[in-house]
Design a protein around this motif. Structure first.
Motif, PDB file in Angstrom:
ATOM      1  N   PHE A   1     -13.765  11.530  53.348  1.00  0.00           N
ATOM      2  CA  PHE A   1     -12.593  11.549  52.185  1.00  0.00           C
ATOM      3  C   PHE A   1     -14.150  12.394  51.096  1.00  0.00           C
ATOM      4  N   ARG A   2     -13.525  13.240  50.411  1.00  0.00           N
ATOM      5  CA  ARG A   2     -14.412  13.504  50.044  1.00  0.00           C
ATOM      6  C   ARG A   2     -14.980  13.446  47.881  1.00  0.00           C
ATOM      7  N   GLY A   3     -13.955  12.458  47.861  1.00  0.00           N
ATOM      8  CA  GLY A   3     -14.135  12.253  46.209  1.00  0.00           C
ATOM      9  C   GLY A   3     -13.327  13.121  45.276  1.00  0.00           C
ATOM     10  N   GLU A   4     -12.342  14.424  46.248  1.00  0.00           N
ATOM     11  CA  GLU A   4     -11.801  15.286  45.035  1.00  0.00           C
ATOM     12  C   GLU A   4     -10.799  14.928  44.137  1.00  0.00           C
ATOM     13  N   ALA A   5      -9.999  14.142  45.267  1.00  0.00           N
ATOM     14  CA  ALA A   5      -8.402  13.529  44.215  1.00  0.00           C
ATOM     15  C   ALA A   5      -9.954  11.594  44.170  1.00  0.00           C
ATOM     16  N   LYS A   6      -8.278  10.747  43.190  1.00  0.00           N
ATOM     17  CA  LYS A   6      -8.486  10.028  43.311  1.00  0.00           C
ATOM     18  C   LYS A   6      -8.044   9.342  44.636  1.00  0.00           C
TER      19      LYS A   6
ATOM     20  N   THR B   1      -5.039   8.682  44.766  1.00  0.00           N
ATOM     21  CA  THR B   1      -4.040   9.590  46.087  1.00  0.00           C
ATOM     22  C   THR B   1      -4.280  10.181  47.613  1.00  0.00           C
ATOM     23  N   TRP B   2      -5.257   9.809  47.473  1.00  0.00           N
ATOM     24  CA  TRP B   2      -5.569  10.077  49.196  1.00  0.00           C
ATOM     25  C   TRP B   2      -4.920   8.978  49.875  1.00  0.00           C
ATOM     26  N   LEU B   3      -4.737   7.005  49.442  1.00  0.00           N
ATOM     27  CA  LEU B   3      -4.190   6.609  49.917  1.00  0.00           C
ATOM     28  C   LEU B   3      -2.515   6.514  50.055  1.00  0.00           C
ATOM     29  N   TYR B   4      -2.107   6.959  48.785  1.00  0.00           N
ATOM     30  CA  TYR B   4      -0.390   7.566  48.886  1.00  0.00           C
ATOM     31  C   TYR B   4      -0.156   8.924  49.748  1.00  0.00           C
ATOM     32  N   ALA B   5      -1.310   9.568  49.459  1.00  0.00           N
ATOM     33  CA  ALA B   5      -0.573  10.933  50.815  1.00  0.00           C
ATOM     34  C   ALA B   5      -1.206  10.367  52.184  1.00  0.00           C
ATOM     35  N   ILE B   6      -1.505   9.413  52.907  1.00  0.00           N
ATOM     36  CA  ILE B   6      -1.660   8.667  53.696  1.00  0.00           C
ATOM     37  C   ILE B   6      -0.601   8.210  54.332  1.00  0.00           C
ATOM     38  N   THR B   7       0.107   7.572  53.177  1.00  0.00           N
ATOM     39  CA  THR B   7       0.881   6.464  52.978  1.00  0.00           C
ATOM     40  C   THR B   7       1.993   7.423  53.166  1.00  0.00           C
ATOM     41  N   SER B   8       2.300   8.100  52.671  1.00  0.00           N
ATOM     42  CA  SER B   8       3.669   9.074  52.678  1.00  0.00           C
ATOM     43  C   SER B   8       3.469   9.924  53.802  1.00  0.00           C
ATOM     44  N   ARG B   9       2.703  10.226  54.348  1.00  0.00           N
ATOM     45  CA  ARG B   9       2.736  11.109  55.664  1.00  0.00           C
ATOM     46  C   ARG B   9       3.641  10.673  56.553  1.00  0.00           C
ATOM     47  N   LEU B  10       2.543   9.067  56.638  1.00  0.00           N
ATOM     48  CA  LEU B  10       3.191   7.787  57.496  1.00  0.00           C
ATOM     49  C   LEU B  10       4.304   7.570  57.441  1.00  0.00           C
ATOM     50  N   CYS B  11       4.556   7.773  56.915  1.00  0.00           N
ATOM     51  CA  CYS B  11       6.504   7.406  56.282  1.00  0.00           C
ATOM     52  C   CYS B  11       7.308   8.002  56.541  1.00  0.00           C
ATOM     53  N   LEU B  12       6.510   9.345  56.337  1.00  0.00           N
ATOM     54  CA  LEU B  12       7.860  10.406  56.506  1.00  0.00           C
ATOM     55  C   LEU B  12       7.902  11.003  58.344  1.00  0.00           C
ATOM     56  N   ASN B  13       6.769  10.668  58.596  1.00  0.00           N
ATOM     57  CA  ASN B  13       7.133  10.850  59.745  1.00  0.00           C
ATOM     58  C   ASN B  13       7.367   9.852  60.831  1.00  0.00           C
TER      59      ASN B  13
ATOM     60  N   SER C   1       1.134  11.186  38.157  1.00  0.00           N
ATOM     61  CA  SER C   1       1.854  12.078  37.422  1.00  0.00           C
ATOM     62  C   SER C   1       2.281  13.057  38.705  1.00  0.00           C
ATOM     63  N   TYR C   2       2.237  13.923  38.227  1.00  0.00           N
ATOM     64  CA  TYR C   2       2.871  15.349  38.536  1.00  0.00           C
ATOM     65  C   TYR C   2       1.848  15.883  40.212  1.00  0.00           C
ATOM     66  N   ASP C   3       1.085  16.253  38.707  1.00  0.00           N
ATOM     67  CA  ASP C   3      -0.158  16.756  39.780  1.00  0.00           C
ATOM     68  C   ASP C   3      -0.519  16.457  40.613  1.00  0.00           C
ATOM     69  N   GLU C   4      -0.435  14.317  40.618  1.00  0.00           N
ATOM     70  CA  GLU C   4      -1.258  13.326  42.020  1.00  0.00           C
ATOM     71  C   GLU C   4      -0.041  13.650  43.077  1.00  0.00           C
ATOM     72  N   ILE C   5       1.235  13.069  42.580  1.00  0.00           N
ATOM     73  CA  ILE C   5       2.444  13.906  43.964  1.00  0.00           C
ATOM     74  C   ILE C   5       2.333  15.065  44.480  1.00  0.00           C
ATOM     75  N   ALA C   6       1.650  15.912  43.357  1.00  0.00           N
ATOM     76  CA  ALA C   6       1.577  17.481  44.313  1.00  0.00           C
ATOM     77  C   ALA C   6       0.543  17.224  44.975  1.00  0.00           C
ATOM     78  N   THR C   7      -0.486  16.696  45.206  1.00  0.00           N
ATOM     79  CA  THR C   7      -2.033  16.974  45.684  1.00  0.00           C
ATOM     80  C   THR C   7      -1.782  15.626  47.105  1.00  0.00           C
ATOM     81  N   ALA C   8      -1.025  14.633  47.113  1.00  0.00           N
ATOM     82  CA  ALA C   8      -0.192  13.343  48.107  1.00  0.00           C
ATOM     83  C   ALA C   8      -0.056  14.437  48.858  1.00  0.00           C
ATOM     84  N   LEU C   9       1.283  15.145  48.487  1.00  0.00           N
ATOM     85  CA  LEU C   9       1.783  15.680  49.018  1.00  0.00           C
ATOM     86  C   LEU C   9       1.998  16.799  49.871  1.00  0.00           C
ATOM     87  N   ASN C  10       1.095  17.507  49.440  1.00  0.00           N
ATOM     88  CA  ASN C  10       0.746  18.874  49.631  1.00  0.00           C
ATOM     89  C   ASN C  10       1.582  20.007  48.986  1.00  0.00           C
TER      90      ASN C  10
END
Lengths: 183, 301
Positions: free
Chosen positions: A66-71, A74-86, A148-157
């Motif tokens: 984890f490089r710390g570029e996002a909160k 946000t990283w946790l939400y990204a992993i959660t979203s990806r696992l759920c969608l998979n 925020s919109y930007d955080e969602i964009a980051t989490a969902l790529n």
């Protein structure tokens, strides 16, 4: 809707150093958010806990990357979203559950608001569950988790424009399904 | 634009334009209001809560297993993943090697079967040259000398198609090479067997090798005398005197059959000596005899 909070200073460094106390703090702080996203996406409490546990174990294994570029959240939400969608995309699950029935077994929190309130909440849960997955995750992250919109964009790529578009369509779908409850 | 308006994400210009439109459009005012109420309902959903004990379960799963458990898993898990058939093959193969190594007779038998019947001194092996009448297709560039392992023979370096075409001519040559240059792996046990064997004269070892190979005797003849059985005893004494050895001696009706070996350089004297025992009739060309001459003699009246 949840409040978005910044990461405590030095917390990521403690996690990277393998501090077991820091990991437990992380799980304690984010357990309900991660579980909440999973259960609203999957509609099944047992499956949601399985996914939520996997999210934290992945964080534990790969926090060094984890490089710390996002909160951190946000990283946790990204992993959660990806696992759920998979999980939702897996053929086995598609065969097992129909989207409209997804939230039928999720126990609603007792807010003491009376019969009409319970009816609205049930209808709302079912309306969210019936949304297409790519819209559902956006509305959950924005209107339930408060990203925020930007955080969602980051989490969902995704591009921010795509996030806005999917969110708008999701809200229109929900409005159409909740017409009878609106004044 | 409604979504952005609900989220207060419109810039000032768009916000002013929207407000101006809404002042004169009741339908849009009503739609925006219902849209805002829908979003408010979603945002008012009570937060979900993880089940009791969730934190403990996650922390327990993240905690590394005790080192003995990790060690056992590291040692045995890969083996349990091996298919049963592969494990059985390995077991049978290992047993075969073990039995072979523990049985000197097996090794000696294999050694004798591999021994050359006639060739005593290592012969120089010429590199394989394809026959002139065999068209050799354009072969890929041979690997550089540095890329070829030192033990690689010229045959192994030849292109595959050439090796196939010349396989008939090469087959004996390859076998000869394998005898002359045993690998380090099988040379060691063979040496051990040689050390375990009782010491014997060189002639006797040579005779044993010569007789173990199939094929007719180099010399066969008839020795006519009054007492073939007594003559056989005298014949064996002569053989030993001339540095040879008796491989077999048995009665054959009224006659007696003796198979023996003598060194080639002693054979003429040996022949003269046995002629004194009786009437010796033999067919042999001394010039073409091998280094160890195998002789089969039939003693008759």
């Amino acid at each position: 809707m949840r409040e978005s909070v910044p990461d405590p200073p030095g917390f990521v460094q403690r996690l990277r150093a393998g501090d077991p106390g820091a990991f437990e703090e992380l799980v304690r702080a984010y357990q309900h958010r991660v579980f909440g996203v999973a259960v609203r996406m999957l509609g099944n409490a047992a499956e949601a806990e399985e996914i939520a546990q996997e999210v934290f174990l992945r964080v534990h294994r790969s926090v060094g990357e984890f490089r710390g570029e996002a909160k951190l959240s946000t990283w946790l939400y990204a992993i959660t979203s990806r696992l759920c969608l998979n999980r939702l995309a897996s053929a086995e699950r598609r065969h097992r559950r129909a989207g409209a029935e997804a939230l039928a077994d999720v126990p609603a929190s007792d807010t003491g608001g009376g019969l009409e309130h319970d009816e609205v909440e049930t209808a709302l849960r079912q309306a969210i569950a019936a949304l297409p997955e790519e819209r559902r995750i956006v509305v959950v992250l924005r209107d339930v988790e408060g990203l925020s919109y930007d955080e969602i964009a980051t989490a969902l790529n995704l591009e921010p424009g795509t996030v806005r578009s999917r969110l708008h369509r999701a809200r229109l779908d929900l409005k159409a399904k909740l017409e009878r409850f609106l004044p | 634009m409604f979504s952005a308006a609900v989220d207060d994400a419109l810039d000032a210009g768009k916000r002013s334009a929207l407000d101006a439109h809404l002042v004169g459009c009741a339908d849009c005012r009503r739609e925006l209001d219902r849209f805002r109420q829908t979003v408010a309902l979603v945002q008012a959903l009570p937060p979900e809560r993880a089940p009791a004990g969730f934190v403990d379960r996650v922390v327990a799963r993240a905690r590394p297993a005790p080192w003995p458990a990790r060690l056992v898993r590291g040692l045995f898990v890969p083996w349990t993943k091996l298919p049963l058939e592969a494990a059985a093959i390995l077991l049978v193969g290992g047993l075969a090697v073990w039995v072979f190594q523990r049985t000197p007779e097996q090794q000696q038998s294999a050694h004798l079967e591999q021994a050359p019947p006639r060739v005593e001194a290592p012969a120089h092996v010429e590199p394989f040259v394809p026959p002139a009448d065999v068209p050799v297709p354009a072969a890929p560039a041979p690997p550089s000398a540095a890329a070829v392992p030192p033990e690689t023979t010229p045959i192994e370096r030849a292109p595959a198609d050439v090796r196939e075409r010349g396989s008939e001519a090469q087959a004996p040559r390859v076998r000869q090479e394998s005898r002359e240059a045993p690998s380090a792996d099988n040379q060691a046990p063979r040496d051990a067997i040689e050390k375990r064997k009782p010491e014997s004269p060189p002639q006797a070892r040579s005779a044993a090798r010569a007789l173990s190979a199939p094929g007719p005797a180099d010399v066969s003849g008839r020795l006519t005398m009054d007492d073939p059985r007594g003559g056989a005893t005298a014949l064996e004494d002569v053989v030993r005197r001339f540095g040879g050895s008796v491989a077999a001696s048995r009665a054959d009706g009224d006659a007696h059959l003796v198979e023996l070996t003598v060194p080639r350089d002693r054979y003429p004297d040996f022949a003269r000596e046995i002629a004194r025992l009786g009437r010796w009739q033999a067919e042999a060309d001394a010039a073409s005899l091998p280094e160890t001459v195998r002789v089969r003699i039939r003693l008759t009246r």
